[in-house]
Each structure stands twice: as C-alpha cells, then as structure tokens.
Design a protein around this motif. Structure first.
Motif, PDB file in Angstrom:
ATOM      1  N   TYR A 211       0.823  -1.203   0.000  1.00 40.55           N
ATOM      2  CA  TYR A 211       0.000   0.000   0.000  1.00 40.55           C
ATOM      3  C   TYR A 211       0.861   1.260   0.000  1.00 40.55           C
ATOM      4  N   THR A 212       0.362   2.289  -0.655  1.00 44.01           N
ATOM      5  CA  THR A 212       0.897   3.642  -0.497  1.00 44.01           C
ATOM      6  C   THR A 212      -0.182   4.430   0.225  1.00 44.01           C
ATOM      7  N   VAL A 213       0.210   5.116   1.287  1.00 44.89           N
ATOM      8  CA  VAL A 213      -0.736   5.878   2.096  1.00 44.89           C
ATOM      9  C   VAL A 213      -0.334   7.349   2.027  1.00 44.89           C
ATOM     10  N   MET A 214      -1.297   8.213   1.663  1.00 45.45           N
ATOM     11  CA  MET A 214      -0.996   9.629   1.469  1.00 45.45           C
ATOM     12  C   MET A 214      -2.049  10.499   2.141  1.00 45.45           C
ATOM     13  N   PRO A 215      -1.645  11.378   3.068  1.00 40.52           N
ATOM     14  CA  PRO A 215      -2.594  12.352   3.610  1.00 40.52           C
ATOM     15  C   PRO A 215      -2.743  13.499   2.609  1.00 40.52           C
ATOM     16  N   ASN A 216      -3.908  14.117   2.610  1.00 39.36           N
ATOM     17  CA  ASN A 216      -4.114  15.270   1.736  1.00 39.36           C
ATOM     18  C   ASN A 216      -5.309  16.085   2.191  1.00 39.36           C
ATOM     19  N   THR A 217      -5.439  17.264   1.660  1.00 39.93           N
ATOM     20  CA  THR A 217      -6.597  18.140   1.824  1.00 39.93           C
ATOM     21  C   THR A 217      -6.979  18.382   3.283  1.00 39.93           C
ATOM     22  N   SER A 218      -6.067  19.006   4.037  1.00 39.27           N
ATOM     23  CA  SER A 218      -6.413  19.423   5.391  1.00 39.27           C
ATOM     24  C   SER A 218      -7.407  20.566   5.317  1.00 39.27           C
ATOM     25  N   ALA A 219      -8.365  20.540   6.218  1.00 39.43           N
ATOM     26  CA  ALA A 219      -9.356  21.603   6.331  1.00 39.43           C
ATOM     27  C   ALA A 219      -9.656  21.786   7.813  1.00 39.43           C
ATOM     28  N   ALA A 220     -10.344  22.828   8.149  1.00 41.18           N
ATOM     29  CA  ALA A 220     -10.735  23.025   9.543  1.00 41.18           C
ATOM     30  C   ALA A 220     -11.648  21.877   9.953  1.00 41.18           C
ATOM     31  N   GLY A 221     -11.175  21.035  10.848  1.00 39.74           N
ATOM     32  CA  GLY A 221     -11.981  19.940  11.369  1.00 39.74           C
ATOM     33  C   GLY A 221     -11.886  18.619  10.634  1.00 39.74           C
ATOM     34  N   SER A 222     -11.016  18.526   9.615  1.00 42.89           N
ATOM     35  CA  SER A 222     -10.902  17.248   8.911  1.00 42.89           C
ATOM     36  C   SER A 222      -9.664  17.205   8.030  1.00 42.89           C
ATOM     37  N   PHE A 223      -9.347  15.991   7.580  1.00 42.27           N
ATOM     38  CA  PHE A 223      -8.321  15.789   6.562  1.00 42.27           C
ATOM     39  C   PHE A 223      -8.689  14.526   5.799  1.00 42.27           C
ATOM     40  N   LYS A 224      -8.082  14.359   4.638  1.00 39.36           N
ATOM     41  CA  LYS A 224      -8.348  13.176   3.824  1.00 39.36           C
ATOM     42  C   LYS A 224      -7.110  12.287   3.774  1.00 39.36           C
ATOM     43  N   ILE A 225      -7.352  10.999   3.586  1.00 39.28           N
ATOM     44  CA  ILE A 225      -6.281  10.018   3.412  1.00 39.28           C
ATOM     45  C   ILE A 225      -6.593   9.219   2.161  1.00 39.28           C
ATOM     46  N   SER A 226      -5.594   9.035   1.314  1.00 34.81           N
ATOM     47  CA  SER A 226      -5.721   8.180   0.134  1.00 34.81           C
ATOM     48  C   SER A 226      -4.865   6.941   0.343  1.00 34.81           C
ATOM     49  N   VAL A 227      -5.414   5.788  -0.006  1.00 33.58           N
ATOM     50  CA  VAL A 227      -4.712   4.508   0.108  1.00 33.58           C
ATOM     51  C   VAL A 227      -4.710   3.859  -1.267  1.00 33.58           C
ATOM     52  N   ARG A 228      -3.527   3.466  -1.742  1.00 33.99           N
ATOM     53  CA  ARG A 228      -3.388   2.829  -3.053  1.00 33.99           C
ATOM     54  C   ARG A 228      -2.907   1.398  -2.886  1.00 33.99           C
ATOM     55  N   ASN A 229      -3.512   0.483  -3.603  1.00 30.86           N
ATOM     56  CA  ASN A 229      -3.057  -0.902  -3.663  1.00 30.86           C
ATOM     57  C   ASN A 229      -1.943  -0.956  -4.705  1.00 30.86           C
ATOM     58  N   ASN A 230      -0.728  -1.243  -4.285  1.00 32.23           N
ATOM     59  CA  ASN A 230       0.434  -1.285  -5.175  1.00 32.23           C
ATOM     60  C   ASN A 230       0.638  -2.635  -5.851  1.00 32.23           C
ATOM     61  N   THR A 231      -0.172  -3.619  -5.508  1.00 29.94           N
ATOM     62  CA  THR A 231       0.069  -4.976  -6.002  1.00 29.94           C
ATOM     63  C   THR A 231      -0.661  -5.238  -7.322  1.00 29.94           C
ATOM     64  N   ALA A 232      -0.381  -6.395  -7.903  1.00 28.36           N
ATOM     65  CA  ALA A 232      -1.015  -6.794  -9.163  1.00 28.36           C
ATOM     66  C   ALA A 232      -2.334  -7.530  -8.933  1.00 28.36           C
ATOM     67  N   GLY A 233      -2.739  -7.686  -7.670  1.00 27.76           N
ATOM     68  CA  GLY A 233      -3.990  -8.384  -7.362  1.00 27.76           C
ATOM     69  C   GLY A 233      -4.817  -7.615  -6.354  1.00 27.76           C
ATOM     70  N   SER A 234      -6.043  -8.042  -6.168  1.00 25.73           N
ATOM     71  CA  SER A 234      -6.941  -7.425  -5.203  1.00 25.73           C
ATOM     72  C   SER A 234      -6.474  -7.743  -3.777  1.00 25.73           C
ATOM     73  N   LEU A 235      -6.611  -6.775  -2.880  1.00 17.87           N
ATOM     74  CA  LEU A 235      -6.295  -6.976  -1.463  1.00 17.87           C
ATOM     75  C   LEU A 235      -7.541  -6.701  -0.638  1.00 17.87           C
ATOM     76  N   SER A 236      -7.786  -7.534   0.368  1.00 18.73           N
ATOM     77  CA  SER A 236      -8.946  -7.369   1.256  1.00 18.73           C
ATOM     78  C   SER A 236      -8.457  -7.454   2.696  1.00 18.73           C
ATOM     79  N   GLU A 237      -7.687  -6.461   3.116  1.00 23.45           N
ATOM     80  CA  GLU A 237      -7.061  -6.484   4.436  1.00 23.45           C
ATOM     81  C   GLU A 237      -7.497  -5.255   5.239  1.00 23.45           C
ATOM     82  N   ALA A 238      -7.832  -5.473   6.492  1.00 17.25           N
ATOM     83  CA  ALA A 238      -8.210  -4.373   7.382  1.00 17.25           C
ATOM     84  C   ALA A 238      -6.943  -3.758   7.965  1.00 17.25           C
TER      85      ALA A 238
END
Length: 88
Positions: free
Chosen positions: A48-75
């Motif tokens: 996974y690549t994990v990236m924070p972005n778009t800070s705002a008053a009271g919140s922020f966003k996180i993007s998570v990318r699957n870097n593999t060649a297959g589907s992942l189903s992990e918590a």
C-alpha cells in the motif's frame, strides 16, 4: 479527535492499482496543519501507499493505493499524527 492515533480500515476489496480516498473528521485539525500518516500494522507490507491530503478546519483526507497486481482485502491499520502549523 486527537492529535495522534490509529485508524483501522475495513477489509473491503481494493482492486490492483486502485486508490481509495476517505475523510477523517477531527476537530483538532486546522486547515494549515500538516498530517503524517503511515501503514502501521496488518496487511501486506509494501502493498500500500498511504498519502494524507486536503487538510481543512476539522478534517483531513487520506488516500490509500493498492500497489500490487492483485486485489487486497485487508483491514490495515494506519497511524496518524497532526503537526500544528501555520501558513508561511
């Protein structure tokens, strides 16, 4: 709402090379703050690549990318820290 903590994602399938973005509500976050996020535990290390972005008053966003060649189903667990900052 804390300045640091963990977020456990659900185990929904994330297709190969796909990015998902979600909003974290946190009343301690200002629009000028810096967010640091990392993949902490559970799941495929390096899958996974994990990236924070778009800070705002009271919140922020996180993007998570699957870097593999297959589907992942992990918590995966993310660790975050809010660095209090001001715009220069």
């Amino acid at each position: 709402s804390k300045l640091c903590g963990t977020i456990t994602l659900n185990g929904a399938a994330l297709a190969a090379a796909t990015i998902v973005t979600f909003t974290v509500t946190n009343t301690l976050v200002a629009a000028t703050d810096v967010i640091h996020v990392q993949h902490d535990t559970v799941g495929t290390i390096g899958g996974y690549t994990v990236m924070p972005n778009t800070s705002a008053a009271g919140s922020f966003k996180i993007s998570v990318r699957n870097n593999t060649a297959g589907s992942l189903s992990e918590a995966i667990v993310l660790r975050f820290a809010v660095i209090k900052a001001v715009a220069a």
